[in-house]
Design a protein around this motif. Structure first.
Motif, PDB file in Angstrom:
ATOM      1  N   ARG A 157       0.821  -1.202   0.000  1.00 56.12           N
ATOM      2  CA  ARG A 157       0.000   0.000   0.000  1.00 56.12           C
ATOM      3  C   ARG A 157       0.863   1.263   0.000  1.00 56.12           C
ATOM      4  NH1 ARG A 157      -1.637   4.201  -0.232  1.00 56.12           N
ATOM      5  NH2 ARG A 157      -3.408   5.237   0.725  1.00 56.12           N
ATOM      6  N   TYR A 158       1.946   1.256   0.769  1.00 52.11           N
ATOM      7  CA  TYR A 158       2.668   2.504   0.993  1.00 52.11           C
ATOM      8  C   TYR A 158       3.917   2.675   0.142  1.00 52.11           C
ATOM      9  CZ  TYR A 158      -0.640   3.731   4.481  1.00 52.11           C
ATOM     10  OH  TYR A 158      -1.814   4.077   5.085  1.00 52.11           O
ATOM     11  N   ASP A 160       4.184   3.154  -3.015  1.00 56.48           N
ATOM     12  CA  ASP A 160       4.014   4.281  -3.928  1.00 56.48           C
ATOM     13  C   ASP A 160       3.977   5.609  -3.189  1.00 56.48           C
ATOM     14  OD1 ASP A 160       3.988   2.878  -6.321  1.00 56.48           O
ATOM     15  OD2 ASP A 160       1.893   2.318  -6.067  1.00 56.48           O
ATOM     16  N   VAL A 161       3.350   5.598  -1.999  1.00 57.95           N
ATOM     17  CA  VAL A 161       3.268   6.835  -1.222  1.00 57.95           C
ATOM     18  C   VAL A 161       4.676   7.295  -0.844  1.00 57.95           C
ATOM     19  CG1 VAL A 161       2.482   7.864   0.940  1.00 57.95           C
ATOM     20  CG2 VAL A 161       0.983   6.321  -0.314  1.00 57.95           C
TER      21      VAL A 161
ATOM     22  N   ASP B  88      -4.151   9.482   3.104  1.00 50.49           N
ATOM     23  CA  ASP B  88      -3.207   8.368   2.977  1.00 50.49           C
ATOM     24  C   ASP B  88      -2.915   7.718   4.327  1.00 50.49           C
ATOM     25  OD1 ASP B  88      -2.753   8.026   0.291  1.00 50.49           O
ATOM     26  OD2 ASP B  88      -1.377   9.718   0.200  1.00 50.49           O
ATOM     27  N   LEU B  91      -6.423   5.539   4.726  1.00 50.47           N
ATOM     28  CA  LEU B  91      -6.721   4.469   3.771  1.00 50.47           C
ATOM     29  C   LEU B  91      -5.478   3.610   3.592  1.00 50.47           C
ATOM     30  CD1 LEU B  91      -8.555   6.671   1.137  1.00 50.47           C
ATOM     31  CD2 LEU B  91      -9.519   5.472   3.095  1.00 50.47           C
ATOM     32  N   PHE B  92      -5.476   2.470   4.238  1.00 48.89           N
ATOM     33  CA  PHE B  92      -4.248   1.666   4.204  1.00 48.89           C
ATOM     34  C   PHE B  92      -4.482   0.285   3.628  1.00 48.89           C
ATOM     35  CE2 PHE B  92      -6.435   1.151   8.114  1.00 48.89           C
ATOM     36  CZ  PHE B  92      -6.453  -0.206   8.290  1.00 48.89           C
ATOM     37  N   MET B  93      -5.746  -0.040   3.279  1.00 49.40           N
ATOM     38  CA  MET B  93      -6.018  -1.373   2.775  1.00 49.40           C
ATOM     39  C   MET B  93      -5.852  -1.399   1.254  1.00 49.40           C
ATOM     40  SD  MET B  93      -6.761  -3.312   5.382  1.00 49.40           S
ATOM     41  CE  MET B  93      -8.003  -4.588   5.265  1.00 49.40           C
ATOM     42  N   PRO B  94      -5.727  -2.604   0.669  1.00 48.44           N
ATOM     43  CA  PRO B  94      -5.462  -2.690  -0.773  1.00 48.44           C
ATOM     44  C   PRO B  94      -6.596  -2.141  -1.654  1.00 48.44           C
ATOM     45  CG  PRO B  94      -5.056  -4.806   0.292  1.00 48.44           C
ATOM     46  CD  PRO B  94      -5.698  -3.925   1.304  1.00 48.44           C
ATOM     47  N   HIS B 136      -4.845   4.270  -3.755  1.00 49.29           N
ATOM     48  CA  HIS B 136      -3.825   5.180  -4.289  1.00 49.29           C
ATOM     49  C   HIS B 136      -4.040   5.501  -5.759  1.00 49.29           C
ATOM     50  CE1 HIS B 136      -2.112   1.130  -4.668  1.00 49.29           C
ATOM     51  NE2 HIS B 136      -1.605   1.565  -5.790  1.00 49.29           N
TER      52      HIS B 136
END
Lengths: 222, 250
Positions: A157-158, A160-161, B88, B91-94, B136
């Protein structure tokens, strides 16, 4: 944001390979890699067979071979290592194109290259045909311990962030005339890496707060 | 009915820094209240007390009659839905679906009921069609709306929004305002965006230096020049609250 659609390694498609269950693909990949690694380094017909199987799956998946080949550059460090082996190994010497090299070294290098390339191509094929979060789901189906699955899914998830954040920091540095060519500038890179680490750590804390706020009880599965 | 009752709340951080010095705040059911104040006033500290992320050094927080204490945390966190500033972080789930389901699932909701809640919450923010997308891949404004949905799915009694309009382009800002107005839920909105407060919240409170310094109709507070100056609150250039028609009272 910067990532656009799908992940950089993912090649969008609807082939049977794309549609296969992620945990089946993972098992197939691990089985294939173990088989390749366990094959003696000079059993060349077998390697040809593995390559043929892999090529058939690639063809079925509809992923262009050039797409996979371009991404095999990750293997480069191993290639360099493999190229050095014949020169530093001991044992009977032989001559290739007028250069004296070690014969067992040559065989070892060949085996390393073949096994490495097959493994990398197979992994890239999995990445090209499976979305990252499906890989994580597949691992979950395969009973990987929940904390590891969670860590992986956070990473997916992160990535890309944090990548975007790094990109913005790099742009900000470049906008103030920074170039990383001179070794005297390396401390700056180290400091940005530190800043990025701290930012990511703080983000981790904020994510944790947001999770707690939605009733997450530590120790439970997400 | 009183949804939120904060009385004499004081908080000292472990490093000895005191952020709140006896804060009183009450919010009634169906109200939309703006929490205003300069940077460093203690707004975030106050918000983190509302669902028991931080526990008071002195004073008390009560949500619909239930005191915020360790044994009540799970129910308090259902009742108080906090939408954090950076989507961000939230929202941490896929996928959007997993993320909106996260809260209700922690509350023990499963199966068809869980699906229904997810779609209902996304419908409230106009994001149903994005249910299977990874967060994302959404625009910033869309992510903020999904963040609101992740909290709505828990059916909170009060929605607490931390800087809901920050980093939004004017169109997304207006869309979010329309959504917030359409929700049938009590709202406490922390913001520096004073026109947004005037537009959405008939009542405002001002936190400054760790104490509540004002509580009243938003338009009256924003036109009180002395109060505004004393607490580093400034209206955008050319904006005069007296010339703005306000939809509901205020």
């Amino acid at each position: 944001m910067g990532a656009g659609h799908g992940h950089r390694l993912h090649y969008h498609g609807h082939s049977p390979v794309h549609r296969a269950e992620p945990h089946h693909k993972l098992l197939a990949l691990v089985g294939f890699v173990l088989l390749v690694v366990a094959t003696p380094g000079d059993a060349y017909p077998f390697f040809a067979g593995y390559l043929a199987v892999l090529a058939a799956v690639v063809a079925r998946s509809g992923v262009p071979p050039s797409y996979l080949l371009k991404r095999t550059v990750v293997e480069l460090p191993f290639v360099v290592f493999a190229l050095i082996v014949p020169f530093v190994s001991r044992g009977p010497q032989t001559e290739v194109w007028g250069v004296t090299v070690s014969e067992p070294g040559l065989v070892a290098a060949g085996a390393l290259l073949m096994k490495g390339t097959l493994g990398v191509l197979a992994s890239l094929l999995l990445a090209a045909t499976t979305e990252p979060h499906d890989v994580v789901r597949g691992l979950e189906r395969l009973r990987m311990p929940a904390p590891l699955v969670q860590i992986l899914s956070f990473m997916v998830r992160y990535l890309d962030v944090v990548g975007d954040e790094m990109g913005r920091m790099r742009t900000a540095l470049a906008s103030r005339g920074f170039t990383a060519r001179n070794p005297r500038h390396w401390p700056v890179i180290a400091r940005s890496a530190g800043a990025l680490f701290i930012r990511s750590y703080e983000r981790g804390e904020r994510v944790h707060l947001a999770m707690l706020s939605r009733g997450h009880a530590p120790g439970e599965r997400a | 009915m009183r949804v939120l009752d904060v009385a004499g709340l004081a908080h000292v951080y472990p490093d000895g820094h005191q952020a709140l010095y006896g804060v009183d705040l009450h919010v009634d059911s169906g109200e939309r209240v703006a929490l205003l104040g300069p940077n460093g006033a203690g707004k975030t500290t106050l918000v983190l007390h509302l669902n028991g992320i931080l526990l008071p050094a002195a004073g008390s927080v009560t949500v619909s009659g239930m005191p915020v204490t360790k044994p009540n945390l799970q129910e308090v966190r259902r009742r108080v839905g906090i939408v954090f500033q950076d989507p961000d972080d939230q929202l941490f789930m896929p996928t959007v679906r997993d993320d909106v389901a996260f809260g209700p699932r922690n509350l023990g909701v499963r199966g068809a009921e869980l699906d229904r809640r997810v779609l209902e919450a996304l419908d409230q923010v106009g994001m149903v069609e994005y249910v299977d997308r990874p967060p994302h891949h959404l625009s910033f404004g869309q992510r903020r709306r999904v963040a609101v949905a992740t909290v709505l799915a828990m059916r909170p009694e009060i929605l607490v929004l931390d800087e809901p309009s920050s980093n939004l382009d004017p169109a997304s800002r207006r869309e979010l305002a329309d959504i917030l107005r359409s929700l049938d839920v009590t709202v406490l909105m922390v913001t520096h965006d004073l026109p947004y407060a005037l537009e959405l919240c008939p009542r405002s409170v001002v936190l400054s230096g760790g104490v509540m310094v004002a509580d009243g109709p938003t338009r009256a507070l924003l036109t009180d020049e002395e109060l505004m100056r004393a607490h580093r609150l400034e209206l955008p250039f050319g904006f005069d609250p007296r010339n703005v028609p306000v939809p509901e009272g205020g």
